[in-house]
Design a protein around this motif. Sequence first.
Motif, PDB file in Angstrom:
ATOM      1  N   ASN A  62     -14.406   8.650  11.277  1.00 56.17           N
ATOM      2  CA  ASN A  62     -15.117   8.242  12.497  1.00 56.17           C
ATOM      3  C   ASN A  62     -14.394   8.617  13.791  1.00 56.17           C
ATOM      4  OD1 ASN A  62     -17.059   7.195  10.881  1.00 56.17           O
ATOM      5  ND2 ASN A  62     -16.475   5.067  11.129  1.00 56.17           N
ATOM      6  N   GLY A  63     -13.662   9.705  13.742  1.00 54.50           N
ATOM      7  CA  GLY A  63     -13.004  10.179  14.952  1.00 54.50           C
ATOM      8  C   GLY A  63     -11.783   9.393  15.364  1.00 54.50           C
ATOM      9  N   ALA A  64     -11.365   8.409  14.554  1.00 53.79           N
ATOM     10  CA  ALA A  64     -10.189   7.605  14.901  1.00 53.79           C
ATOM     11  C   ALA A  64      -8.915   8.434  14.773  1.00 53.79           C
ATOM     12  CB  ALA A  64     -10.103   6.377  13.997  1.00 53.79           C
ATOM     13  N   ASP A  65      -7.897   8.048  15.531  1.00 50.83           N
ATOM     14  CA  ASP A  65      -6.616   8.737  15.477  1.00 50.83           C
ATOM     15  C   ASP A  65      -5.725   8.073  14.424  1.00 50.83           C
ATOM     16  OD1 ASP A  65      -4.294  10.098  15.846  1.00 50.83           O
ATOM     17  OD2 ASP A  65      -3.905   9.378  17.887  1.00 50.83           O
ATOM     18  N   TRP A  66      -5.588   8.715  13.288  1.00 49.45           N
ATOM     19  CA  TRP A  66      -4.787   8.184  12.191  1.00 49.45           C
ATOM     20  C   TRP A  66      -3.435   8.889  12.085  1.00 49.45           C
ATOM     21  CZ3 TRP A  66      -6.446   4.587   8.306  1.00 49.45           C
ATOM     22  CH2 TRP A  66      -7.726   4.055   8.553  1.00 49.45           C
ATOM     23  N   SER A  67      -3.061   9.609  13.139  1.00 48.67           N
ATOM     24  CA  SER A  67      -1.865  10.441  13.067  1.00 48.67           C
ATOM     25  C   SER A  67      -0.589   9.617  12.871  1.00 48.67           C
ATOM     26  CB  SER A  67      -1.740  11.303  14.325  1.00 48.67           C
ATOM     27  OG  SER A  67      -1.703  10.500  15.490  1.00 48.67           O
ATOM     28  N   ALA A  68      -0.502   8.446  13.507  1.00 45.05           N
ATOM     29  CA  ALA A  68       0.717   7.639  13.384  1.00 45.05           C
ATOM     30  C   ALA A  68       0.946   7.220  11.932  1.00 45.05           C
ATOM     31  CB  ALA A  68       0.626   6.415  14.292  1.00 45.05           C
ATOM     32  N   LEU A  69      -0.117   6.750  11.278  1.00 51.11           N
ATOM     33  CA  LEU A  69       0.008   6.339   9.881  1.00 51.11           C
ATOM     34  C   LEU A  69       0.268   7.546   8.987  1.00 51.11           C
ATOM     35  CD1 LEU A  69      -0.211   4.191   7.651  1.00 51.11           C
ATOM     36  CD2 LEU A  69      -2.678   4.635   7.604  1.00 51.11           C
ATOM     37  N   ARG A  70      -0.457   8.625   9.240  1.00 48.74           N
ATOM     38  CA  ARG A  70      -0.285   9.829   8.431  1.00 48.74           C
ATOM     39  C   ARG A  70       1.133  10.372   8.545  1.00 48.74           C
ATOM     40  NH1 ARG A  70      -4.272  12.343  10.274  1.00 48.74           N
ATOM     41  NH2 ARG A  70      -3.205  13.520  11.897  1.00 48.74           N
ATOM     42  N   ASN A  71       1.654  10.415   9.765  1.00 51.91           N
ATOM     43  CA  ASN A  71       3.009  10.937   9.977  1.00 51.91           C
ATOM     44  C   ASN A  71       4.064  10.043   9.325  1.00 51.91           C
ATOM     45  OD1 ASN A  71       1.923  13.035  11.445  1.00 51.91           O
ATOM     46  ND2 ASN A  71       2.292  12.074  13.438  1.00 51.91           N
ATOM     47  N   LYS A  72       3.839   8.737   9.370  1.00 48.18           N
ATOM     48  CA  LYS A  72       4.807   7.824   8.781  1.00 48.18           C
ATOM     49  C   LYS A  72       4.816   7.949   7.260  1.00 48.18           C
ATOM     50  CE  LYS A  72       6.697   3.206   9.523  1.00 48.18           C
ATOM     51  NZ  LYS A  72       6.559   1.928  10.247  1.00 48.18           N
ATOM     52  N   LEU A  73       3.635   8.096   6.665  1.00 46.79           N
ATOM     53  CA  LEU A  73       3.563   8.290   5.215  1.00 46.79           C
ATOM     54  C   LEU A  73       4.182   9.633   4.819  1.00 46.79           C
ATOM     55  CD1 LEU A  73      -0.032   6.941   4.455  1.00 46.79           C
ATOM     56  CD2 LEU A  73       2.133   5.935   3.680  1.00 46.79           C
ATOM     57  N   GLN A  74       3.915  10.657   5.614  1.00 50.69           N
ATOM     58  CA  GLN A  74       4.483  11.966   5.319  1.00 50.69           C
ATOM     59  C   GLN A  74       6.006  11.937   5.402  1.00 50.69           C
ATOM     60  OE1 GLN A  74       2.685  14.568   4.250  1.00 50.69           O
ATOM     61  NE2 GLN A  74       4.574  15.731   3.938  1.00 50.69           N
ATOM     62  N   ALA A  75       6.516  11.182   6.370  1.00 54.91           N
ATOM     63  CA  ALA A  75       7.966  11.084   6.533  1.00 54.91           C
ATOM     64  C   ALA A  75       8.618  10.417   5.330  1.00 54.91           C
ATOM     65  CB  ALA A  75       8.299  10.307   7.809  1.00 54.91           C
ATOM     66  N   ARG A  76       7.888   9.522   4.681  1.00 58.25           N
ATOM     67  CA  ARG A  76       8.450   8.829   3.527  1.00 58.25           C
ATOM     68  C   ARG A  76       8.726   9.785   2.361  1.00 58.25           C
ATOM     69  NH1 ARG A  76      11.448   6.478   2.934  1.00 58.25           N
ATOM     70  NH2 ARG A  76      10.962   5.929   0.784  1.00 58.25           N
ATOM     71  N   LEU A  77       8.136  10.971   2.388  1.00 62.05           N
ATOM     72  CA  LEU A  77       8.363  11.947   1.322  1.00 62.05           C
ATOM     73  C   LEU A  77       9.638  12.739   1.543  1.00 62.05           C
ATOM     74  CD1 LEU A  77       4.688  13.245   0.889  1.00 62.05           C
ATOM     75  CD2 LEU A  77       5.870  11.441  -0.387  1.00 62.05           C
ATOM     76  N   ASN A  78      10.255  12.562   2.720  1.00 59.04           N
ATOM     77  CA  ASN A  78      11.524  13.226   2.995  1.00 59.04           C
ATOM     78  C   ASN A  78      12.677  12.412   2.411  1.00 59.04           C
ATOM     79  OD1 ASN A  78      10.143  15.175   4.509  1.00 59.04           O
ATOM     80  ND2 ASN A  78      10.301  13.940   6.381  1.00 59.04           N
ATOM     81  N   PRO A  79      13.590  13.023   1.686  1.00 64.88           N
ATOM     82  CA  PRO A  79      14.670  12.290   1.005  1.00 64.88           C
ATOM     83  C   PRO A  79      15.509  11.417   1.929  1.00 64.88           C
ATOM     84  CG  PRO A  79      14.555  14.560   0.210  1.00 64.88           C
ATOM     85  CD  PRO A  79      13.623  14.476   1.379  1.00 64.88           C
ATOM     86  N   GLY A  80      15.719  11.828   3.168  1.00 63.27           N
ATOM     87  CA  GLY A  80      16.582  11.065   4.060  1.00 63.27           C
ATOM     88  C   GLY A  80      15.880   9.983   4.858  1.00 63.27           C
ATOM     89  N   ASP A  81      14.585   9.827   4.683  1.00 63.36           N
ATOM     90  CA  ASP A  81      13.828   8.852   5.482  1.00 63.36           C
ATOM     91  C   ASP A  81      14.176   7.423   5.056  1.00 63.36           C
ATOM     92  OD1 ASP A  81      11.436   8.398   7.400  1.00 63.36           O
ATOM     93  OD2 ASP A  81      10.953   7.174   5.642  1.00 63.36           O
ATOM     94  N   THR A  82      14.365   6.536   6.031  1.00 65.73           N
ATOM     95  CA  THR A  82      14.737   5.149   5.733  1.00 65.73           C
ATOM     96  C   THR A  82      13.701   4.144   6.254  1.00 65.73           C
ATOM     97  OG1 THR A  82      16.032   5.011   7.783  1.00 65.73           O
ATOM     98  CG2 THR A  82      17.199   5.694   5.762  1.00 65.73           C
ATOM     99  N   SER A  83      12.493   4.591   6.547  1.00 63.94           N
ATOM    100  CA  SER A  83      11.478   3.715   7.139  1.00 63.94           C
ATOM    101  C   SER A  83      10.746   2.896   6.075  1.00 63.94           C
ATOM    102  CB  SER A  83      10.468   4.542   7.937  1.00 63.94           C
ATOM    103  OG  SER A  83       9.736   5.390   7.065  1.00 63.94           O
ATOM    104  N   VAL A  84      10.005   1.894   6.542  1.00 63.27           N
ATOM    105  CA  VAL A  84       9.145   1.076   5.690  1.00 63.27           C
ATOM    106  C   VAL A  84       7.728   1.139   6.243  1.00 63.27           C
ATOM    107  CG1 VAL A  84       8.641  -1.250   4.830  1.00 63.27           C
ATOM    108  CG2 VAL A  84      11.019  -0.482   5.024  1.00 63.27           C
ATOM    109  N   VAL A  85       6.775   1.503   5.395  1.00 55.22           N
ATOM    110  CA  VAL A  85       5.361   1.500   5.759  1.00 55.22           C
ATOM    111  C   VAL A  85       4.775   0.176   5.278  1.00 55.22           C
ATOM    112  CG1 VAL A  85       3.130   2.633   5.497  1.00 55.22           C
ATOM    113  CG2 VAL A  85       5.239   4.001   5.528  1.00 55.22           C
ATOM    114  N   ARG A  86       4.153  -0.565   6.197  1.00 60.44           N
ATOM    115  CA  ARG A  86       3.649  -1.902   5.866  1.00 60.44           C
ATOM    116  C   ARG A  86       2.125  -1.927   5.872  1.00 60.44           C
ATOM    117  NH1 ARG A  86       8.476  -2.550   8.589  1.00 60.44           N
ATOM    118  NH2 ARG A  86       9.900  -4.054   7.622  1.00 60.44           N
ATOM    119  N   VAL A  87       1.566  -2.417   4.771  1.00 57.17           N
ATOM    120  CA  VAL A  87       0.112  -2.525   4.603  1.00 57.17           C
ATOM    121  C   VAL A  87      -0.249  -3.991   4.442  1.00 57.17           C
ATOM    122  CG1 VAL A  87      -1.880  -1.902   3.176  1.00 57.17           C
ATOM    123  CG2 VAL A  87      -0.004  -0.261   3.491  1.00 57.17           C
TER     124      VAL A  87
END
Length: 290
Positions: free
Chosen positions: A38-63
């Motif tokens: 619906n035209g929403a900007d999902w880039s922040a969530l998408r980028n955060k999930l993508q970052a989690r696939l990087n070995p050095g990433d230390t973030s937490v994605v909260r649902v």
Amino acid sequence: MKRLFMAVAALMATLMAVMAQDSVPAFINLKANRIEMNGADWSALRNKLQARLNPGDTSVVRVLHIGDSHIQAEMVTNELRRLLQQRYGNAGRGLLMPLRLAGTNQSHDFAVTSPSKDFRQTRLLKLPWPVRPGLTGIAATPNNATTVTWKPLRPGHTIAHATLLTSAGVRDVSPAAPADSLVTPVAADEAVYGLITDNGQPGLLYSAIGNNGACFNDYLLIPRFAQQTAVFRPDLIVLSMGTNEAFSMMTDDDIRTCPTTTSTPPSSTSPPSSASVPPPSPSPSGTSTP
């Protein structure tokens, strides 16, 4: 009644077949299951999930997943949690709700117990409330001071950090070192709503709030419900509602005029993405609409 029994039996047989064979029955139209952005900007969530696939990433994605009985039992969200943590990392169990202390059913993957049996039990749909429910839609309120023990049961869901939600407020009750369980003292007349846990590791944290029989407007009976969700710091809020509305007089327009269900928590630095998921059906014609 006989037809209803046969329908339920057929549904249970189908579910058991799916679980046993890990296959999808032919009558389910998978092509009808889709997400419309619906035209929403999902880039922040998408980028955060993508970052989690990087070995050095230390973030937490909260649902945060909010719904009715389908979510209270957590048969769906337990599997979602398992699969998402398998891909993006295990950050812990998330929310534990004292559902059995409040006199109702709960998920099989955690236990919440107390030596006291003298609780006033509040459930969202059981009116009048003996005590006002909190953010989770329930309350277990001891008549005398006691303790509550919280224990996730799945491997990897140890408790390193914990936030207790009660009528006395929100407070950090983290253990000195990661533990398999946590005991929290509770004062007399202090309504207990839940415990948000994590294991101190990067990954994905999946919390679920579910109440049997709930509709959108039932959650709006909880003062400042949407604003209170900020305690989860969610990157994504999922609303799984609609089954019980089908048995009520609430119209689509009534649901759309409930702005509180989707208003942004004021303390969020980045507004969470939100997705509404329609109730399941054998041949779904609806869409999942963020």
